[in-house]
Design a protein around this motif. Structure first.
Motif, PDB file in Angstrom:
ATOM      1  N   ALA A  84       0.839  -1.197   0.000  1.00 34.62           N
ATOM      2  CA  ALA A  84       0.000   0.000   0.000  1.00 34.62           C
ATOM      3  C   ALA A  84       0.866   1.236   0.000  1.00 34.62           C
ATOM      4  O   ALA A  84       1.709   1.414   0.848  1.00 34.62           O
ATOM      5  N   ILE A  85       0.702   2.098  -1.017  1.00 30.34           N
ATOM      6  CA  ILE A  85       1.403   3.363  -1.045  1.00 30.34           C
ATOM      7  C   ILE A  85       0.385   4.472  -0.829  1.00 30.34           C
ATOM      8  O   ILE A  85      -0.807   4.205  -0.659  1.00 30.34           O
ATOM      9  N   ASP A  86       0.842   5.741  -0.851  1.00 31.45           N
ATOM     10  CA  ASP A  86      -0.037   6.811  -0.401  1.00 31.45           C
ATOM     11  C   ASP A  86      -0.977   7.302  -1.499  1.00 31.45           C
ATOM     12  O   ASP A  86      -1.177   8.491  -1.657  1.00 31.45           O
ATOM     13  N   ASN A  87      -1.575   6.392  -2.287  1.00 36.28           N
ATOM     14  CA  ASN A  87      -2.688   6.740  -3.151  1.00 36.28           C
ATOM     15  C   ASN A  87      -3.893   6.987  -2.259  1.00 36.28           C
ATOM     16  O   ASN A  87      -4.278   6.123  -1.482  1.00 36.28           O
ATOM     17  N   ASP A  88      -4.502   8.142  -2.353  1.00 39.31           N
ATOM     18  CA  ASP A  88      -5.621   8.431  -1.457  1.00 39.31           C
ATOM     19  C   ASP A  88      -6.645   9.316  -2.151  1.00 39.31           C
ATOM     20  O   ASP A  88      -6.373   9.946  -3.162  1.00 39.31           O
ATOM     21  N   SER A  89      -7.827   9.338  -1.609  1.00 43.05           N
ATOM     22  CA  SER A  89      -8.924  10.115  -2.164  1.00 43.05           C
ATOM     23  C   SER A  89      -9.014  11.456  -1.454  1.00 43.05           C
ATOM     24  O   SER A  89      -8.319  11.719  -0.477  1.00 43.05           O
ATOM     25  N   LEU A  90      -9.923  12.293  -1.952  1.00 39.37           N
ATOM     26  CA  LEU A  90     -10.070  13.636  -1.383  1.00 39.37           C
ATOM     27  C   LEU A  90     -10.746  13.577  -0.011  1.00 39.37           C
ATOM     28  O   LEU A  90     -11.526  12.671   0.283  1.00 39.37           O
ATOM     29  N   PRO A  91     -10.469  14.574   0.836  1.00 35.69           N
ATOM     30  CA  PRO A  91     -11.187  14.676   2.112  1.00 35.69           C
ATOM     31  C   PRO A  91     -12.680  14.879   1.877  1.00 35.69           C
ATOM     32  O   PRO A  91     -13.115  15.311   0.805  1.00 35.69           O
ATOM     33  N   GLU A  92     -13.465  14.589   2.882  1.00 34.73           N
ATOM     34  CA  GLU A  92     -14.921  14.624   2.762  1.00 34.73           C
ATOM     35  C   GLU A  92     -15.432  16.002   2.335  1.00 34.73           C
ATOM     36  O   GLU A  92     -16.372  16.113   1.526  1.00 34.73           O
ATOM     37  N   ALA A  93     -14.821  17.068   2.879  1.00 33.01           N
ATOM     38  CA  ALA A  93     -15.283  18.419   2.535  1.00 33.01           C
ATOM     39  C   ALA A  93     -15.108  18.701   1.052  1.00 33.01           C
ATOM     40  O   ALA A  93     -15.977  19.305   0.404  1.00 33.01           O
ATOM     41  N   LEU A  94     -13.994  18.254   0.482  1.00 27.59           N
ATOM     42  CA  LEU A  94     -13.755  18.482  -0.940  1.00 27.59           C
ATOM     43  C   LEU A  94     -14.586  17.543  -1.798  1.00 27.59           C
ATOM     44  O   LEU A  94     -14.963  17.898  -2.923  1.00 27.59           O
ATOM     45  N   VAL A  95     -14.873  16.352  -1.305  1.00 28.42           N
ATOM     46  CA  VAL A  95     -15.760  15.434  -2.030  1.00 28.42           C
ATOM     47  C   VAL A  95     -17.131  16.081  -2.211  1.00 28.42           C
ATOM     48  O   VAL A  95     -17.726  16.053  -3.295  1.00 28.42           O
ATOM     49  N   GLU A  96     -17.626  16.669  -1.130  1.00 29.87           N
ATOM     50  CA  GLU A  96     -18.920  17.357  -1.201  1.00 29.87           C
ATOM     51  C   GLU A  96     -18.860  18.544  -2.149  1.00 29.87           C
ATOM     52  O   GLU A  96     -19.788  18.785  -2.932  1.00 29.87           O
ATOM     53  N   HIS A  97     -17.749  19.273  -2.111  1.00 33.53           N
ATOM     54  CA  HIS A  97     -17.560  20.431  -2.997  1.00 33.53           C
ATOM     55  C   HIS A  97     -17.582  20.005  -4.457  1.00 33.53           C
ATOM     56  O   HIS A  97     -18.261  20.630  -5.296  1.00 33.53           O
ATOM     57  N   VAL A  98     -16.864  18.940  -4.794  1.00 36.58           N
ATOM     58  CA  VAL A  98     -16.796  18.463  -6.178  1.00 36.58           C
ATOM     59  C   VAL A  98     -18.169  17.977  -6.649  1.00 36.58           C
ATOM     60  O   VAL A  98     -18.603  18.287  -7.770  1.00 36.58           O
ATOM     61  N   GLY A  99     -18.875  17.222  -5.808  1.00 40.16           N
ATOM     62  CA  GLY A  99     -20.187  16.702  -6.195  1.00 40.16           C
ATOM     63  C   GLY A  99     -21.211  17.800  -6.437  1.00 40.16           C
ATOM     64  O   GLY A  99     -21.960  17.767  -7.421  1.00 40.16           O
ATOM     65  N   LYS A 100     -21.248  18.786  -5.542  1.00 42.30           N
ATOM     66  CA  LYS A 100     -22.208  19.887  -5.668  1.00 42.30           C
ATOM     67  C   LYS A 100     -21.922  20.712  -6.911  1.00 42.30           C
ATOM     68  O   LYS A 100     -22.835  21.085  -7.669  1.00 42.30           O
ATOM     69  N   LEU A 101     -20.632  20.975  -7.172  1.00 41.36           N
ATOM     70  CA  LEU A 101     -20.257  21.781  -8.331  1.00 41.36           C
ATOM     71  C   LEU A 101     -20.572  21.051  -9.631  1.00 41.36           C
ATOM     72  O   LEU A 101     -21.046  21.665 -10.607  1.00 41.36           O
ATOM     73  N   GLN A 102     -20.359  19.736  -9.647  1.00 43.08           N
ATOM     74  CA  GLN A 102     -20.661  18.970 -10.850  1.00 43.08           C
ATOM     75  C   GLN A 102     -22.144  19.067 -11.210  1.00 43.08           C
ATOM     76  O   GLN A 102     -22.500  19.257 -12.379  1.00 43.08           O
ATOM     77  N   SER A 103     -23.009  18.947 -10.222  1.00 41.83           N
ATOM     78  CA  SER A 103     -24.447  19.033 -10.480  1.00 41.83           C
ATOM     79  C   SER A 103     -24.820  20.390 -11.062  1.00 41.83           C
ATOM     80  O   SER A 103     -25.590  20.483 -12.026  1.00 41.83           O
ATOM     81  N   GLN A 104     -24.265  21.443 -10.499  1.00 43.09           N
ATOM     82  CA  GLN A 104     -24.574  22.791 -10.973  1.00 43.09           C
ATOM     83  C   GLN A 104     -24.087  23.010 -12.403  1.00 43.09           C
ATOM     84  O   GLN A 104     -24.823  23.523 -13.253  1.00 43.09           O
ATOM     85  N   LEU A 105     -22.838  22.620 -12.665  1.00 44.97           N
ATOM     86  CA  LEU A 105     -22.253  22.889 -13.974  1.00 44.97           C
ATOM     87  C   LEU A 105     -22.868  22.026 -15.062  1.00 44.97           C
ATOM     88  O   LEU A 105     -23.056  22.472 -16.197  1.00 44.97           O
ATOM     89  N   THR A 106     -23.203  20.778 -14.751  1.00 46.35           N
ATOM     90  CA  THR A 106     -23.802  19.893 -15.753  1.00 46.35           C
ATOM     91  C   THR A 106     -25.167  20.424 -16.191  1.00 46.35           C
ATOM     92  O   THR A 106     -25.485  20.439 -17.387  1.00 46.35           O
ATOM     93  N   LYS A 107     -25.970  20.871 -15.240  1.00 48.31           N
ATOM     94  CA  LYS A 107     -27.284  21.424 -15.579  1.00 48.31           C
ATOM     95  C   LYS A 107     -27.143  22.732 -16.344  1.00 48.31           C
ATOM     96  O   LYS A 107     -27.872  22.979 -17.317  1.00 48.31           O
ATOM     97  N   GLY A 108     -26.225  23.564 -15.918  1.00 50.31           N
ATOM     98  CA  GLY A 108     -26.083  24.863 -16.554  1.00 50.31           C
ATOM     99  C   GLY A 108     -25.516  24.805 -17.958  1.00 50.31           C
ATOM    100  O   GLY A 108     -25.687  25.743 -18.741  1.00 50.31           O
TER     101      GLY A 108
END
Length: 477
Positions: free
Chosen positions: A147-171
């Motif tokens: 296991a090396i230090d491949n890791d995902s985004l923190p929860e706050a940024l996960v929420e930020h990315v998801g919310k922004l994707q919804s807005q931009l895709t619709k717009g």
């Protein structure tokens, strides 16, 4: 008996009490006076250590008086003695020099072998690290994957990315071009309106914020250029070769060939990251302007939070990375490789979603605002390839544009104009949605290593390798 110095029969032979060697007395006395040791050894020798040897000699007749021949003979003899001593010293020094040279060559050869071995071990270690996979959480305990230090985004940024994707895709659906946006006729009429010679040597990158451009160079300089005024307003000494530049609000971010990513806010350094073990080859800004990505020759890409100025994730791949870009919705991240592939990752998890193949090391990579196309150019190629994210394999390559060498790509906000810059010049390729066809409304011979669209896409700003910045715009009446 022969003299050990001259190799001739001595007239006054003496022998060394220490070694028993035979010498001509006058020669050995001169040698002792100059060197203080016995010839051929490092032992000290004193005249008292010489033992005279009694031999039968033929008595020479006394030379006639009042003649110059004896003096001439004496001079010749003295010169001969000096020549013999010099020859002996030269041979001794030559032997010593040969020994020293042999030792130095041996040490150099040993050092080269050690360096070659260490370099090979380092490359093997890097290759092994690049092939290591992440051990799955809760998986079989017998799995030996490291296991090396491949890791995902923190929860706050996960929420930020998801919310922004919804807005931009619709717009994006049926989004009209902004009022006052550049028209095809205006693009076709572009011409050089300003040219400025910067002090940046070997320019490498460019980004635009409003009416200003930031230009970085491999000489370690970054200059802020006022586009409308046509002059340099200020300069920053980065101290390391700049390979990529991003400008957002008051922050100018640069990547360097020494593996660092440095953030300057209002002209002062706010943060510095040493996340890569080699050159940083590209930077990309998430559409939410909060997440920054860097890719490097160490086969990894790293995400940073520009609000907290912290590194938040890292993912390793199987090839050195050369370019990168975020999808306009922000949920995908693309990285070009030295092997000629474009790898698409999920922004949140860092997991690889799919791979597209171009066939040569990726030079530039950019997404279209339509959300399903991206353009890529390869080193040594004279075309720009348009890929469709919705397709796979060869079918994903929907178009090849004959642009010439393309070192930099820039798609406008409406997704209809794709600008390219390279050693052969600048082009603008236009996609007509109504007829589903491509055209080339503009081409000139202004060489460039980087370019960006300006305000309302009515100008193009380019910079070439020599640090000459050119502004292409509409002709003023």
């Amino acid at each position: 008996m022969l003299c050990a110095l001259s190799g001739e029969i001595p007239e006054e032979p003496v022998a060394s009490r220490k070694t028993g060697a035979v010498f001509e007395k006058r020669l050995i006395l001169k040698y002792i006076e100059e060197n203080g040791k016995e010839p051929g050894t490092d032992d000290e020798l004193h005249p008292d250590d010489l033992l005279e040897i009694k031999t039968n000699r033929v008595v020479r007749p006394r030379p006639p008086n009042f003649t110059s021949l004896p003096s001439l003979l004496k001079a010749f003899q003295d010169e001969w003695d000096a020549l013999v001593l010099e020859s002996y010293n030269t041979k001794e020094q030559l032997a010593r020099t040969r020994e020293e040279l042999a030792t130095a060559l041996y040490q150099h050869d040993a050092a080269v072998r050690v360096i070659a071995r260490l370099t090979k071990e380092r490359d093997e270690a890097r290759d092994a690290l690049s092939k290591v996979t992440v051990a799955p959480t809760g998986g079989d305990a017998s799995n030996d994957a490291m296991a090396i230090d491949n890791d995902s985004l923190p929860e706050a940024l996960v929420e930020h990315v998801g919310k922004l994707q919804s807005q931009l895709t619709k717009g994006r659906k049926k989004r009209p071009a902004p009022e006052g946006w550049v028209t095809p006729d205006e693009v076709a009429a572009l011409q050089q309106t300003a040219i400025t010679d910067l002090t940046v040597a070997n320019a490498s990158s460019l980004d635009i914020q409003g009416e200003h451009a930031a230009i970085g160079g491999l000489d370690g300089k970054l200059e802020i250029y006022a586009v409308e005024a046509g002059k340099v307003e200020r300069s920053l000494d980065i101290g390391e070769p700049v390979t990529a530049t991003v400008w957002i609000d008051t922050k100018v971010i640069v990547a360097t060939a020494k593996g660092s990513v440095r953030v300057f806010d209002s002209g002062s350094e706010a943060a510095a990251f040493e996340s890569h073990a080699g050159a940083v080859t590209g930077l990309a800004l998430h559409p939410g302007n909060r997440i920054l990505a860097s890719v490097g020759a160490d086969k990894s890409f790293v995400f940073y939070d520009l609000e907290t100025l912290e590194r938040v994730s890292r993912v390793y791949t199987d090839s050195a990375l050369t370019a990168c870009a975020f999808h306009p919705d922000g949920h995908l991240f693309a990285a070009g490789t030295q092997a000629g592939d474009i790898k698409i990752f999920h922004t949140v998890s860092g997991e690889e979603a799919t791979t597209f193949t171009l066939g040569s090391p990726i030079q530039a990579l950019v997404f279209s605002e339509n959300g399903f196309w991206f353009a890529a150019s390869g080193k040594g190629q004279s075309t720009v390839t348009i890929f469709d994210l919705r397709k796979e394999g060869a079918a994903a390559q929907v178009k090849e544009l004959q642009t010439g060498d393309a070192q930099s790509l820039a798609w406008d906000y409406t997704g209809q104009f794709l600008a390219t810059a390279g050693s052969t010049g600048v082009t603008v390729q236009q996609y007509l949605k109504s007829s589903k066809s491509w055209s080339e409304p503009f081409r000139n011979s202004t060489a460039g290593v980087a370019l960006r669209w300006g305000s309302d896409a009515k100008i193009l700003v380019t910079v070439n390798k020599e640090g000459v910045i050119s502004v292409l715009g509409a002709k003023e009446d």
